[in-house]
Design a protein around this motif. Structure first.
Motif, PDB file in Angstrom:
ATOM      1  N   GLN A 332       0.846  -1.198   0.000  1.00  0.00           N
ATOM      2  CA  GLN A 332       0.000   0.000   0.000  1.00  0.00           C
ATOM      3  C   GLN A 332       0.877   1.241   0.000  1.00  0.00           C
ATOM      4  O   GLN A 332       1.764   1.371   0.838  1.00  0.00           O
ATOM      5  CB  GLN A 332      -0.871   0.018   1.255  1.00  0.00           C
ATOM      6  CG  GLN A 332      -1.809  -1.163   1.324  1.00  0.00           C
ATOM      7  CD  GLN A 332      -2.737  -1.064   2.518  1.00  0.00           C
ATOM      8  OE1 GLN A 332      -3.051   0.017   2.987  1.00  0.00           O
ATOM      9  NE2 GLN A 332      -3.170  -2.213   2.997  1.00  0.00           N
ATOM     10  N   ILE A 333       0.632   2.131  -0.938  1.00  0.00           N
ATOM     11  CA  ILE A 333       1.401   3.376  -1.029  1.00  0.00           C
ATOM     12  C   ILE A 333       0.386   4.512  -1.058  1.00  0.00           C
ATOM     13  O   ILE A 333      -0.497   4.526  -1.922  1.00  0.00           O
ATOM     14  CB  ILE A 333       2.266   3.411  -2.307  1.00  0.00           C
ATOM     15  CG1 ILE A 333       3.138   2.153  -2.380  1.00  0.00           C
ATOM     16  CG2 ILE A 333       3.127   4.658  -2.348  1.00  0.00           C
ATOM     17  CD1 ILE A 333       3.986   2.054  -3.638  1.00  0.00           C
ATOM     18  N   SER A 334       0.488   5.435  -0.102  1.00  0.00           N
ATOM     19  CA  SER A 334      -0.553   6.455  -0.040  1.00  0.00           C
ATOM     20  C   SER A 334      -0.074   7.703   0.661  1.00  0.00           C
ATOM     21  O   SER A 334       1.094   7.801   1.064  1.00  0.00           O
ATOM     22  CB  SER A 334      -1.784   5.894   0.683  1.00  0.00           C
ATOM     23  OG  SER A 334      -1.438   5.594   2.009  1.00  0.00           O
ATOM     24  N   ASP A 335      -1.003   8.672   0.779  1.00  0.00           N
ATOM     25  CA  ASP A 335      -0.792   9.818   1.654  1.00  0.00           C
ATOM     26  C   ASP A 335       0.462  10.621   1.307  1.00  0.00           C
ATOM     27  O   ASP A 335       1.296  10.911   2.153  1.00  0.00           O
ATOM     28  CB  ASP A 335      -0.712   9.282   3.100  1.00  0.00           C
ATOM     29  CG  ASP A 335      -0.900  10.367   4.133  1.00  0.00           C
ATOM     30  OD1 ASP A 335      -1.320  11.464   3.737  1.00  0.00           O
ATOM     31  OD2 ASP A 335      -0.598  10.111   5.307  1.00  0.00           O
ATOM     32  N   GLY A 336       0.605  10.963   0.022  1.00  0.00           N
ATOM     33  CA  GLY A 336       1.710  11.825  -0.403  1.00  0.00           C
ATOM     34  C   GLY A 336       3.049  11.129  -0.538  1.00  0.00           C
ATOM     35  O   GLY A 336       4.081  11.793  -0.673  1.00  0.00           O
ATOM     36  N   ALA A 337       3.076   9.794  -0.500  1.00  0.00           N
ATOM     37  CA  ALA A 337       4.356   9.076  -0.648  1.00  0.00           C
ATOM     38  C   ALA A 337       4.926   9.304  -2.049  1.00  0.00           C
ATOM     39  O   ALA A 337       4.192   9.445  -3.020  1.00  0.00           O
ATOM     40  CB  ALA A 337       4.147   7.580  -0.410  1.00  0.00           C
ATOM     41  N   ILE A 338       6.267   9.368  -2.119  1.00  0.00           N
ATOM     42  CA  ILE A 338       6.951   9.561  -3.396  1.00  0.00           C
ATOM     43  C   ILE A 338       7.931   8.407  -3.583  1.00  0.00           C
ATOM     44  O   ILE A 338       8.803   8.185  -2.735  1.00  0.00           O
ATOM     45  CB  ILE A 338       7.787  10.866  -3.397  1.00  0.00           C
ATOM     46  CG1 ILE A 338       6.930  12.075  -3.082  1.00  0.00           C
ATOM     47  CG2 ILE A 338       8.541  11.037  -4.715  1.00  0.00           C
ATOM     48  CD1 ILE A 338       6.043  12.518  -4.190  1.00  0.00           C
ATOM     49  N   ILE A 339       7.781   7.673  -4.664  1.00  0.00           N
ATOM     50  CA  ILE A 339       8.720   6.596  -4.992  1.00  0.00           C
ATOM     51  C   ILE A 339       9.475   7.077  -6.224  1.00  0.00           C
ATOM     52  O   ILE A 339       8.857   7.453  -7.223  1.00  0.00           O
ATOM     53  CB  ILE A 339       7.986   5.277  -5.331  1.00  0.00           C
ATOM     54  CG1 ILE A 339       6.861   4.979  -4.320  1.00  0.00           C
ATOM     55  CG2 ILE A 339       8.967   4.126  -5.455  1.00  0.00           C
ATOM     56  CD1 ILE A 339       7.274   4.744  -2.921  1.00  0.00           C
ATOM     57  N   SER A 340      10.785   7.062  -6.186  1.00  0.00           N
ATOM     58  CA  SER A 340      11.565   7.600  -7.303  1.00  0.00           C
ATOM     59  C   SER A 340      11.609   6.600  -8.467  1.00  0.00           C
ATOM     60  O   SER A 340      10.559   6.108  -8.874  1.00  0.00           O
ATOM     61  CB  SER A 340      12.957   7.968  -6.796  1.00  0.00           C
ATOM     62  OG  SER A 340      13.680   8.597  -7.791  1.00  0.00           O
ATOM     63  N   ASP A 341      12.800   6.276  -8.981  1.00  0.00           N
ATOM     64  CA  ASP A 341      12.901   5.416 -10.167  1.00  0.00           C
ATOM     65  C   ASP A 341      13.578   4.085  -9.816  1.00  0.00           C
ATOM     66  O   ASP A 341      14.396   4.025  -8.900  1.00  0.00           O
ATOM     67  CB  ASP A 341      13.773   6.089 -11.234  1.00  0.00           C
ATOM     68  CG  ASP A 341      13.342   7.518 -11.523  1.00  0.00           C
ATOM     69  OD1 ASP A 341      12.138   7.741 -11.684  1.00  0.00           O
ATOM     70  OD2 ASP A 341      14.224   8.399 -11.572  1.00  0.00           O
ATOM     71  N   GLU A 342      13.280   3.057 -10.599  1.00  0.00           N
ATOM     72  CA  GLU A 342      13.989   1.773 -10.567  1.00  0.00           C
ATOM     73  C   GLU A 342      13.998   1.145  -9.171  1.00  0.00           C
ATOM     74  O   GLU A 342      14.985   0.548  -8.762  1.00  0.00           O
ATOM     75  CB  GLU A 342      15.460   1.943 -11.030  1.00  0.00           C
ATOM     76  CG  GLU A 342      15.661   2.815 -12.258  1.00  0.00           C
ATOM     77  CD  GLU A 342      15.435   2.080 -13.568  1.00  0.00           C
ATOM     78  OE1 GLU A 342      15.347   0.831 -13.534  1.00  0.00           O
ATOM     79  OE2 GLU A 342      15.306   2.762 -14.611  1.00  0.00           O
TER      80      GLU A 342
END
Ligand code: GTP
Length: 370
Positions: A332-342
């Protein structure tokens, strides 16, 4: 008409999305932000643009070259080191020969540039600064004007009791290049703290141009998401690419969408996307090209760049994923989370509360509950 766009900043507030991609090159609805901006300028009569680049300069050259693909003339000029906003314009002074627009390269606006130019000429201004009203002026640099909209004072992040205006510098300027004589060469020098206060002292005519045009600075994670939402819900004019296949659902090319998937606009789906059985994709969201959305994945209020693979049962809400990430089942990814690249994030993780995941991060199963 010529313009300079300032695109050399580090974009620190938007990290880690800007680790591999300079802020003006990050996608806005699947198109590099700067490209949409250049097209907007071209449509308003600006056909020659100088891009003042520094951080990750080669990305601009590779994507835009001499501008001929966009039917405009582009000069990409790299500073030897960051020169600041006014120093960057000074560095390209040799390319300027008359009234010139200067833009911050991270502002989404539908400002009427022709009206601003007419105003600049009517006032016989040397510097005209576009201004926009904000709800909470304490967070910004305010621009006070006197009679005739002549700029009288700059107020940086004032206390509530010192607020006399709600107008802030909106990051679009028109200058007469002669004012660049006040900018020291080959030095770091800013408009707001350097050139503009000097012009107040010299008395050269400097005017504010207040406007209620749409305005958002894309430079923070939440504003980057907000601007997507505003475009998708139609709050700002935007030329969507691709074909509208349902109510406020645009498809850019071909996609493989399982008949049982629930698709609710406003949504943009990139070319080569695959959406699995029982997935729910709810707008406002953008699914980048070549993303694979597994069965029973739930997505809402999300911006995905290209090449992401989201495994079965994952839940993504109000977050941004950069390029080529693999997200494990039921994460679960939520609430303004930022995942970059690769990144490769295993199953059953919970990434919330604005967490920022740096490029190339590898995470096992159930490794984070944040
Ligand atoms: P933050 O690091 O998050 O503050 O972002 P930023 O580095 O982009 O700074 P800021 O948002 O204040 O910059 C406004 C605009 O000016 C952006 O479009 C930047 O790319 C640009 N800019 C800032 N500093 C420089 C510089 O030294 N040289 C050039 N060419 N552009 C700059």
């Amino acid at each position: 008409m010529k313009a300079v766009i300032l695109v050399g900043g580090l974009g620190t507030r938007l990290r880690p999305l800007t680790c591999n991609t300079p802020k003006p090159m990050i996608p806005l609805v699947n198109q590099p932000f700067i490209e949409a901006m250049l097209l907007r300028l071209r449509d308003q009569g600006i056909d020659e643009v100088v891009l003042a680049v520094q951080y990750l300069a080669d990305r601009f050259v590779a994507a835009l070259g001499d501008g001929s693909r966009l039917n405009m003339k582009l000069h990409i000029i790299e500073e030897p080191e960051p020169r600041g906003t006014a120093g960057a314009v000074k560095n390209v002074e040799h390319l300027l020969d008359g009234t010139t627009f200067v833009f911050n390269g991270d502002v989404m606006t539908d400002l009427d540039l022709r009206a601003m130019l007419a105003y600049h000429r009517e006032k016989q201004s040397k510097v005209t600064i576009s201004l926009t009203p904000v709800d909470d002026p304490t967070q910004f640099g305010l621009v006070e004007m006197g009679r005739d909209n002549r700029v009288s004072r700059f107020l940086e992040k004032p206390r509530a009791e010192d607020i006399t205006t709600n107008l802030i510098n909106a990051g679009t300027y028109i200058i007469e290049p002669e004012v660049l004589r006040y900018v020291p060469p080959a030095q770091f020098y800013m408009f707001e703290r350097g050139l503009f206060p000097v012009i107040l002292q010299t008395g050269d005519p400097m005017f504010g141009f207040p406007s209620r045009a749409y305005w958002t600075d894309i430079g923070k994670p939440q504003t980057y998401l907000d601007v997507h939402h505003d475009i998708l819900i139609g709050k700002v004019r935007y030329n969507f690419q691709g074909q509208q296949i349902a109510d406020r659902v645009w498809l850019e090319g071909d996609a493989d969408i399982h008949p049982s998937a629930q698709i609710v606009g406003p949504l943009v789906i990139g070319h080569g996307v695959s959406i699995g059985r029982g997935a729910r994709i709810i707008g406002p969201s953008v699914i980048g090209p070549n993303c694979t959305i597994g069965p029973d994945v739930s997505i809402e209020g999300v911006v995905l760049w290209e090449g992401n693979q989201i495994a079965e049962g994952a839940v993504l809400r109000n977050c941004v994923l950069g390029r080529n990430n693999q997200i494990g089942p039921k994460t679960q990814i939520s609430d303004g989370a930022i995942i970059s690249d690769e990144c490769n994030l295993g199953g059953d993780n919970r990434l919330e509360h604005g967490i920022r995941i740096w490029p190339g991060t590898q995470l096992g199963e159930q490794a984070i509950s944040f």
